[in-house]
Design a protein around this motif. Structure first.
Motif, short mmCIF file in Angstrom:
data_model
loop_
_atom_site.label_atom_id
_atom_site.label_comp_id
_atom_site.label_asym_id
_atom_site.label_seq_id
_atom_site.Cartn_x
_atom_site.Cartn_y
_atom_site.Cartn_z
N SER A 1 -10.12 7.81 6.09
CA SER A 1 -10.07 6.41 5.65
C SER A 1 -9.78 5.51 6.84
N LEU A 2 -10.16 4.26 6.70
CA LEU A 2 -9.81 3.28 7.73
C LEU A 2 -8.33 2.95 7.64
N SER A 3 -7.69 2.81 8.79
CA SER A 3 -6.26 2.54 8.78
C SER A 3 -5.94 1.07 9.08
N PHE A 4 -6.94 0.29 9.43
CA PHE A 4 -6.69 -1.09 9.83
C PHE A 4 -6.53 -2.02 8.64
N ASP A 5 -5.63 -2.98 8.80
CA ASP A 5 -5.31 -3.96 7.77
C ASP A 5 -5.07 -5.30 8.48
N ARG A 6 -5.15 -6.38 7.74
CA ARG A 6 -4.84 -7.69 8.34
C ARG A 6 -3.41 -7.75 8.86
N PRO B 1 -0.51 -6.26 10.78
CA PRO B 1 -0.37 -5.23 11.81
C PRO B 1 0.69 -4.18 11.47
N TYR B 2 1.67 -4.54 10.65
CA TYR B 2 2.68 -3.57 10.25
C TYR B 2 2.09 -2.53 9.29
N VAL B 3 1.21 -2.98 8.42
CA VAL B 3 0.53 -2.05 7.52
C VAL B 3 -0.39 -1.13 8.33
N THR B 4 -1.07 -1.69 9.32
CA THR B 4 -1.92 -0.89 10.20
C THR B 4 -1.08 0.17 10.91
N ALA B 5 0.08 -0.22 11.43
CA ALA B 5 0.96 0.73 12.12
C ALA B 5 1.42 1.83 11.17
N PHE B 6 1.80 1.45 9.96
CA PHE B 6 2.21 2.44 8.96
C PHE B 6 1.06 3.40 8.65
N ASN B 7 -0.13 2.85 8.44
CA ASN B 7 -1.31 3.67 8.14
C ASN B 7 -1.63 4.62 9.29
N GLU B 8 -1.49 4.15 10.52
CA GLU B 8 -1.76 5.00 11.68
C GLU B 8 -0.73 6.12 11.78
N GLY B 9 0.51 5.85 11.39
CA GLY B 9 1.52 6.90 11.35
C GLY B 9 1.16 7.98 10.34
N GLN B 10 0.71 7.54 9.17
CA GLN B 10 0.25 8.50 8.16
C GLN B 10 -0.91 9.32 8.71
N ARG B 11 -1.86 8.64 9.29
CA ARG B 11 -3.05 9.28 9.82
C ARG B 11 -2.69 10.29 10.91
N ASN B 12 -1.74 9.94 11.78
CA ASN B 12 -1.32 10.85 12.84
C ASN B 12 -0.73 12.13 12.26
N ALA B 13 0.09 12.00 11.24
CA ALA B 13 0.66 13.19 10.59
C ALA B 13 -0.46 14.08 10.05
N GLN C 1 0.82 -1.21 0.00
CA GLN C 1 0.00 0.00 0.00
C GLN C 1 0.86 1.27 0.00
N HIS C 2 1.95 1.27 0.73
CA HIS C 2 2.76 2.47 0.83
C HIS C 2 3.78 2.62 -0.29
#
Length: 91
Positions: free
Chosen positions: A48-53, A55-67, A4-5
Protein backbone atom coordinates in the motif's frame (compact mmCIF):
# COMPACT_ATOMS: atom_id res chain seq x y z
CA UNK A 1 -13.12 10.97 13.18
CA UNK A 2 -10.73 8.10 13.92
CA UNK A 3 -7.21 8.46 12.62
CA UNK A 4 -5.90 5.77 10.32
CA UNK A 5 -3.97 4.04 13.09
CA UNK A 6 -6.87 4.08 15.57
CA UNK A 7 -9.04 1.54 13.78
CA UNK A 8 -8.67 -2.06 12.71
CA UNK A 9 -8.53 -2.91 9.02
CA UNK A 10 -11.41 -4.85 7.50
CA UNK A 11 -10.92 -8.41 8.70
CA UNK A 12 -12.77 -11.63 8.00
CA UNK A 13 -13.69 -13.90 10.90
CA UNK A 14 -11.11 -16.42 9.65
CA UNK A 15 -8.42 -13.68 9.78
CA UNK A 16 -9.22 -12.94 13.42
CA UNK A 17 -9.39 -16.62 14.37
CA UNK A 18 -6.05 -17.27 12.65
CA UNK A 19 -4.28 -14.45 14.50
CA UNK A 20 -5.76 -15.60 17.82
CA UNK A 21 -4.74 -19.21 17.15
CA UNK A 22 -1.15 -18.17 16.38
CA UNK A 23 -1.01 -16.14 19.59
CA UNK A 24 -2.41 -19.05 21.60
CA UNK A 25 0.09 -21.45 20.03
CA UNK A 26 -2.38 -23.82 18.45
CA UNK A 27 -2.70 -22.60 14.86
CA UNK A 28 -2.71 -25.02 11.95
CA UNK A 29 -0.26 -24.50 9.08
CA UNK A 30 -3.01 -22.80 7.08
CA UNK A 31 -3.90 -20.49 9.99
CA UNK A 32 -0.24 -19.57 10.51
CA UNK A 33 0.14 -18.59 6.85
CA UNK A 34 -3.13 -16.67 6.87
CA UNK A 35 -2.19 -14.81 10.06
CA UNK A 36 1.18 -13.76 8.64
CA UNK A 37 -0.42 -12.64 5.37
CA UNK A 38 -3.02 -10.58 7.26
CA UNK A 39 -0.40 -9.01 9.52
CA UNK A 40 1.94 -8.18 6.65
CA UNK A 41 -0.67 -6.94 4.17
CA UNK A 42 -3.46 -5.46 6.32
CA UNK A 43 -1.73 -4.28 9.49
CA UNK A 44 1.74 -3.45 8.19
CA UNK A 45 0.37 -2.40 4.80
CA UNK A 46 2.98 -3.93 2.54
CA UNK A 47 1.84 -3.19 -0.98
CA UNK A 48 0.00 0.00 0.00
CA UNK A 49 1.02 3.61 -0.37
CA UNK A 50 2.27 5.10 2.87
CA UNK A 51 2.07 8.78 1.96
CA UNK A 52 -0.56 11.08 3.43
CA UNK A 53 -1.12 14.84 3.47
CA UNK A 54 -0.23 14.77 7.14
CA UNK A 55 3.53 14.13 7.46
CA UNK A 56 3.00 12.50 10.87
CA UNK A 57 0.60 9.98 9.36
CA UNK A 58 3.15 9.34 6.59
CA UNK A 59 5.86 8.76 9.21
CA UNK A 60 3.59 6.37 11.14
CA UNK A 61 2.71 4.50 7.93
CA UNK A 62 6.39 4.22 6.99
CA UNK A 63 7.13 2.76 10.42
CA UNK A 64 4.44 0.14 9.87
CA UNK A 65 5.79 -0.56 6.41
CA UNK A 66 9.36 -0.92 7.71
CA UNK A 67 8.25 -3.53 10.25
CA UNK A 68 6.52 -5.43 7.45
CA UNK A 69 9.56 -5.23 5.20
CA UNK A 70 11.74 -6.65 7.98
CA UNK A 71 9.37 -9.61 8.39
CA UNK A 72 9.24 -10.20 4.63
CA UNK A 73 13.06 -10.04 4.51
CA UNK A 74 13.39 -12.67 7.25
CA UNK A 75 10.83 -14.95 5.62
CA UNK A 76 12.38 -14.68 2.17
CA UNK A 77 16.08 -14.93 3.14
CA UNK A 78 17.76 -18.23 3.92
CA UNK A 79 18.66 -18.99 7.51
CA UNK A 80 22.33 -19.43 6.56
CA UNK A 81 22.50 -15.90 5.15
CA UNK A 82 20.74 -14.39 8.17
CA UNK A 83 22.94 -16.18 10.71
CA UNK A 84 26.09 -15.28 8.76
CA UNK A 85 25.10 -11.61 8.88
CA UNK A 86 24.45 -11.85 12.62
CA UNK A 87 27.87 -13.46 13.20
CA UNK A 88 29.54 -10.77 11.11
CA UNK A 89 27.95 -8.09 13.33
CA UNK A 90 29.03 -9.98 16.45
CA UNK A 91 25.57 -10.96 17.64
Amino acid sequence: MARQHDSLPALETADICSIKAVYQGNASDIQQKRAMDVIIKKFLKIGSLSFDRDPYVTAFNEGQRNAGLQIVHIVSTSLDVLTARAKKRGE
